[in-house]
Design a protein around this motif. Structure first.
Motif, PDB file in Angstrom:
ATOM      1  N   ARG A  25      56.925 -20.728 -99.318  1.00  0.00           N
ATOM      2  CA  ARG A  25      56.468 -21.726 -98.162  1.00  0.00           C
ATOM      3  C   ARG A  25      56.939 -21.392 -96.987  1.00  0.00           C
ATOM      4  O   ARG A  25      58.038 -21.033 -96.704  1.00  0.00           O
ATOM      5  CB  ARG A  25      56.719 -23.204 -98.512  1.00  0.00           C
ATOM      6  N   ASP A  26      56.046 -21.663 -95.904  1.00  0.00           N
ATOM      7  CA  ASP A  26      56.739 -21.486 -94.410  1.00  0.00           C
ATOM      8  C   ASP A  26      57.571 -22.737 -94.227  1.00  0.00           C
ATOM      9  O   ASP A  26      57.761 -23.714 -94.709  1.00  0.00           O
ATOM     10  CB  ASP A  26      55.531 -21.324 -93.694  1.00  0.00           C
ATOM     11  N   ARG A  30      53.900 -25.563 -95.999  1.00  0.00           N
ATOM     12  CA  ARG A  30      52.625 -24.960 -96.573  1.00  0.00           C
ATOM     13  C   ARG A  30      52.895 -23.803 -97.290  1.00  0.00           C
ATOM     14  O   ARG A  30      53.719 -22.964 -97.020  1.00  0.00           O
ATOM     15  CB  ARG A  30      51.849 -24.542 -95.350  1.00  0.00           C
ATOM     16  N   THR A  31      52.181 -23.786 -98.389  1.00  0.00           N
ATOM     17  CA  THR A  31      52.256 -22.784 -99.271  1.00  0.00           C
ATOM     18  C   THR A  31      51.748 -21.282 -98.849  1.00  0.00           C
ATOM     19  O   THR A  31      50.560 -21.335 -98.347  1.00  0.00           O
ATOM     20  CB  THR A  31      51.508 -22.872-100.845  1.00  0.00           C
TER      21      THR A  31
END
Length: 83
Positions: A25-26, A30-31
């Motif tokens: 993830r970031d 977010r994935t």
């Protein structure tokens, strides 16, 4: 198991029987990717992540020590009039 990246992201390992899901993830959560691996491969990858994190920490520590030494050396040089 969760590992934090230098840019604020995470790599999270979730075991499912003989498989492991790795969720990348970031920094915003977010994935970016989900990877399914066997437990042996995932274990080897996570060991490498641990080793890299330890090396990065050691380098940061050495930099901090060197920087502090440089500051002390510069102050000493100024005091002596050689800077």
């Amino acid at each position: 198991m969760r590992y934090h990246t230098h840019d604020g992201g995470t790599v999270e390992a979730e075991r499912r029987g003989y498989l492991v899901d790795l969720h990348v993830r970031d920094a915003a959560g977010r994935t970016i990717a989900t990877v399914e691996m066997g437990t042996e491969e995932a274990s080897a990858l996570l060991r490498d992540l641990d080793a890299m994190a330890l090396e990065a920490h050691a380098r940061e520590w050495q930099y901090d020590i060197g920087y502090r030494d440089g500051v002390r050396d510069t102050k000493e040089a100024r005091r002596r009039g050689t800077a």
